[in-house]
Scaffold this motif. Structure first.
Motif, PDB file in Angstrom:
ATOM      1  N   VAL A 132      -3.436  -3.090  -9.405  1.00 10.83           N
ATOM      2  CA  VAL A 132      -3.440  -1.867  -8.594  1.00 10.83           C
ATOM      3  C   VAL A 132      -4.888  -1.547  -8.218  1.00 10.83           C
ATOM      4  O   VAL A 132      -5.722  -1.278  -9.091  1.00 10.83           O
ATOM      5  CB  VAL A 132      -2.835  -0.676  -9.358  1.00 10.83           C
ATOM      6  CG1 VAL A 132      -2.722   0.525  -8.424  1.00 10.83           C
ATOM      7  CG2 VAL A 132      -1.477  -1.034  -9.946  1.00 10.83           C
TER       8      VAL A 132
ATOM      9  N   ALA B 268      -7.732   0.690  -6.199  1.00 14.80           N
ATOM     10  CA  ALA B 268      -7.990   2.000  -5.598  1.00 14.80           C
ATOM     11  C   ALA B 268      -8.416   1.793  -4.143  1.00 14.80           C
ATOM     12  O   ALA B 268      -9.390   1.089  -3.869  1.00 14.80           O
ATOM     13  CB  ALA B 268      -9.083   2.720  -6.378  1.00 14.80           C
TER      14      ALA B 268
ATOM     15  N   LYS C  67       0.855  -1.199   0.000  1.00 13.12           N
ATOM     16  CA  LYS C  67       0.000   0.000   0.000  1.00 13.12           C
ATOM     17  C   LYS C  67       0.883   1.238   0.000  1.00 13.12           C
ATOM     18  O   LYS C  67       1.825   1.327   0.785  1.00 13.12           O
ATOM     19  CB  LYS C  67      -0.925  -0.026   1.214  1.00 13.12           C
ATOM     20  CG  LYS C  67      -1.884   1.151   1.278  1.00 13.12           C
ATOM     21  CD  LYS C  67      -1.492   2.156   2.304  1.00 13.12           C
ATOM     22  CE  LYS C  67      -2.312   3.424   2.196  1.00 13.12           C
ATOM     23  NZ  LYS C  67      -1.978   4.413   3.200  1.00 13.12           N
TER      24      LYS C  67
ATOM     25  N   SER D 138     -11.019  -0.338  -9.657  1.00  8.17           N
ATOM     26  CA  SER D 138     -11.660   0.432  -8.588  1.00  8.17           C
ATOM     27  C   SER D 138     -11.955  -0.554  -7.448  1.00  8.17           C
ATOM     28  O   SER D 138     -11.888  -1.768  -7.641  1.00  8.17           O
ATOM     29  CB  SER D 138     -12.955   1.055  -9.105  1.00  8.17           C
ATOM     30  OG  SER D 138     -13.893   0.020  -9.358  1.00  8.17           O
TER      31      SER D 138
ATOM     32  N   VAL E 199      -2.257  -1.313  -3.317  1.00 11.16           N
ATOM     33  CA  VAL E 199      -3.375  -0.433  -2.978  1.00 11.16           C
ATOM     34  C   VAL E 199      -2.855   0.997  -3.005  1.00 11.16           C
ATOM     35  O   VAL E 199      -1.846   1.304  -2.365  1.00 11.16           O
ATOM     36  CB  VAL E 199      -3.965  -0.774  -1.596  1.00 11.16           C
ATOM     37  CG1 VAL E 199      -5.000   0.268  -1.167  1.00 11.16           C
ATOM     38  CG2 VAL E 199      -4.581  -2.171  -1.625  1.00 11.16           C
ATOM     39  N   ALA E 200      -3.520   1.858  -3.765  1.00  6.10           N
ATOM     40  CA  ALA E 200      -3.067   3.243  -3.899  1.00  6.10           C
ATOM     41  C   ALA E 200      -4.005   4.189  -3.150  1.00  6.10           C
ATOM     42  O   ALA E 200      -5.223   4.040  -3.192  1.00  6.10           O
ATOM     43  CB  ALA E 200      -3.013   3.630  -5.371  1.00  6.10           C
TER      44      ALA E 200
ATOM     45  N   SER F 264      -4.480   5.199  -8.907  1.00 11.80           N
ATOM     46  CA  SER F 264      -4.236   3.803  -9.294  1.00 11.80           C
ATOM     47  C   SER F 264      -4.116   3.651 -10.811  1.00 11.80           C
ATOM     48  O   SER F 264      -3.290   2.870 -11.287  1.00 11.80           O
ATOM     49  CB  SER F 264      -5.282   2.855  -8.705  1.00 11.80           C
ATOM     50  OG  SER F 264      -6.560   3.369  -8.844  1.00 11.80           O
ATOM     51  N   THR F 265      -4.893   4.411 -11.574  1.00  7.46           N
ATOM     52  CA  THR F 265      -4.745   4.310 -13.033  1.00  7.46           C
ATOM     53  C   THR F 265      -3.367   4.824 -13.456  1.00  7.46           C
ATOM     54  O   THR F 265      -2.692   4.193 -14.274  1.00  7.46           O
ATOM     55  CB  THR F 265      -5.837   5.116 -13.771  1.00  7.46           C
ATOM     56  OG1 THR F 265      -5.915   6.427 -13.205  1.00  7.46           O
ATOM     57  CG2 THR F 265      -7.196   4.461 -13.641  1.00  7.46           C
TER      58      THR F 265
ATOM     59  N   SER G 297      -7.465   3.775   3.223  1.00  2.00           N
ATOM     60  CA  SER G 297      -6.714   2.889   2.315  1.00  2.00           C
ATOM     61  C   SER G 297      -5.909   1.837   3.071  1.00  2.00           C
ATOM     62  O   SER G 297      -5.682   0.738   2.563  1.00  2.00           O
ATOM     63  CB  SER G 297      -5.760   3.694   1.436  1.00  2.00           C
ATOM     64  OG  SER G 297      -6.488   4.579   0.639  1.00  2.00           O
TER      65      SER G 297
ATOM     66  N   GLU H  20      -8.560   8.197  -5.452  1.00  3.29           N
ATOM     67  CA  GLU H  20      -7.814   6.933  -5.455  1.00  3.29           C
ATOM     68  C   GLU H  20      -7.792   6.317  -6.857  1.00  3.29           C
ATOM     69  O   GLU H  20      -6.856   5.605  -7.222  1.00  3.29           O
ATOM     70  CB  GLU H  20      -8.444   5.959  -4.447  1.00  3.29           C
ATOM     71  CG  GLU H  20      -7.861   6.007  -3.041  1.00  3.29           C
ATOM     72  CD  GLU H  20      -8.079   7.316  -2.285  1.00  3.29           C
ATOM     73  OE1 GLU H  20      -8.920   8.131  -2.699  1.00  3.29           O
ATOM     74  OE2 GLU H  20      -7.398   7.521  -1.263  1.00  3.29           O
TER      75      GLU H  20
ATOM     76  N   SER I 262      -5.389  -1.590 -13.367  1.00  7.07           N
ATOM     77  CA  SER I 262      -5.956  -0.954 -12.175  1.00  7.07           C
ATOM     78  C   SER I 262      -7.425  -1.339 -12.048  1.00  7.07           C
ATOM     79  O   SER I 262      -8.112  -1.566 -13.042  1.00  7.07           O
ATOM     80  CB  SER I 262      -5.809   0.565 -12.251  1.00  7.07           C
ATOM     81  OG  SER I 262      -6.543   1.060 -13.348  1.00  7.07           O
TER      82      SER I 262
END
Ligand code: ASP
Ligand code: MG
Length: 406
Positions: A132, A134, A7, A96, A39-40, A78-79, A153, A74, A94
């Motif tokens: 990845v 979000a 993360k 969601s 996790v972003a 992540s994208t 997050s 987020e 990525s």
């Protein structure tokens, strides 16, 4: 193949260059032979900025709309991270929170994860991709997007690690571990190589802002080891896990402090059944969370009742308590909001006598007056003048030899 969840916090992803830096770190992990789910968090202050924007167009934004808006922070991060990975030749996708199968209840802005269906994540991993996800968000059964509350997050990451049975969760920010106390307050604070879930939970509840308490709780329930480290260097970090090694070590592991304390005392309360309930039920109904509660032994059936609340809730709490105090015939209500709390924490204190005495003695040598004391099995907390907090932390850090901790 071993699986890890990493993360990255908002400060680690605050610019395009930092996102590329994180991408390189992820690729390094893949090269070590791991499958990696990332996790972003939202880039930098994005979440705060989005909240500000929302309030500029509506002074009371609808909670559903607000959650959908905040979830985009987020998604942006992540994208971009997936694109950065791809540009470095690493297959990535990525997702969601909703696409990653994170389902929540319907409590907008503070939703709880009800379950995770990791099928899509697993499918993408099998294709050799870094996934990845979000952070901070999920979806209700009505397909509404929810958020998990500020700092959520961390919770996403540990929950995903549990659902995927990952070997561990690695949480990267701009701080490189858990220290014996706040290093900004006390430069001689030492980084710990490991700490137990229990100790970490007490530390974060009593003022450490190191990691979200819900994430630590989840880690404990599902036994997910959590590494706290920095994305800006290669320093080893701190492992939060179940059993801290049996070797002889400091029994006090850390000193937490917090300034967000206000105290209310109801003086001269008639002591009979139902009085405490008559005060604390309305406080609970008003959404005020009460921390420390102390009731003195009564003399002639009259007692004093003291409790603490967050400073921001003092006014509200007083407006609830004052009429009740009048109606039960209490003498008066007094309050003080210039307080702080300092806590010593460590599982080793459980069956070792003398820690409380040493703490009180240390504070008295510094001429610091203790206003209230509370304890758990692994924590002793003193409420003192806010102005003396720093002195208290310094003196206790020395008294318990935390300057030698590892
Ligand atoms: N972006 C969200 C926040 O700032 C969630 C997180 O960072 O964990 O609260
Ligand atoms: Mg953030």
């Amino acid at each position: 193949m071993a699986l890890v969840v990493q993360k990255y916090g908002g400060s680690s992803l605050a610019s395009a260059e930092l996102i590329r830096n994180v991408a390189r770190r992820i690729i390094k992990k893949c090269r070590e032979g791991y499958q990696v789910v990332v996790v972003a968090s939202a880039m930098g202050d994005t979440t705060d900025d989005l909240i500000k924007l929302a309030y500029q167009v509506n002074s009371a934004p609808d909670k559903r709309e607000l959650d959908l808006l905040l979830s985009t922070g987020e998604i942006v991060a992540s994208t971009l991270l997936a694109m950065a990975l791809q540009s470095l030749g690493q297959p990535a996708v990525s997702l969601s929170g909703s696409q990653a199968g994170i389902r929540t209840d319907k409590a907008f802005s503070r939703a709880r994860i009800t379950d995770i269906n990791p099928a899509r994540v697993l499918r993408e991993l099998e294709k050799g991709k870094v996934v990845v996800v979000a952070g901070f968000q999920g979806v209700t059964e009505d397909m509404d997007i929810t958020t998990l509350g500020r700092g959520g997050s961390d919770t996403t990451a540990v929950a995903l690690a549990a659902a995927l049975r990952a070997e561990r969760c690695e949480r990267y920010t701009d701080v490189d571990g858990i220290y014996t106390t706040d290093p900004r307050l006390l430069p001689e604070a030492r980084k710990l190589s490991e700490i137990s879930y229990e100790e970490m939970l007490e530390m974060v509840t009593y003022g450490f802002k190191a990691i979200h308490p819900r994430a630590v709780e989840l880690g404990e329930v599902f036994n997910v080891p959590i590494l706290v480290a920095s994305s800006f260097n290669e320093n080893p970090g701190t492992l939060i896990h179940k059993e801290v090694s049996m070797e002889i070590r400091n029994k006090v592991r850390g000193i937490a402090h917090d300034t967000d304390v206000a105290k209310i005392t109801i003086v001269g309360v008639p002591d009979h059944p139902g009085i405490a309930a008559g005060i604390f039920m309305p406080l609970a109904e008003a959404g005020i969370s009460v921390d420390t509660i102390v009731q003195n032994a009564s003399i002639d059936n009259i007692t004093d009742l003291t409790f603490t609340v967050a400073r921001s809730q003092l006014k509200h709490a007083l407006s609830v308590v004052e009429p009740i105090a009048r109606s039960i015939g209490a003498k008066k209500v007094v309050s003080d909001d210039k307080l702080g709390k300092v806590s010593i924490i460590g599982t080793g204190m459980q069956n070792a006598p003398g820690y409380a005495a040493r703490m009180f003695d240390t504070l008295s040598r510094e001429n610091i007056n203790i206003q209230l004391i509370t304890t758990s099995e692994i924590r002793i907390t003193c409420i003192i003048d806010e102005g003396r907090l720093k002195d208290a932390v310094r003196a206790l850090h020395r008294a318990f030899e935390l300057d030698k901790a590892t």
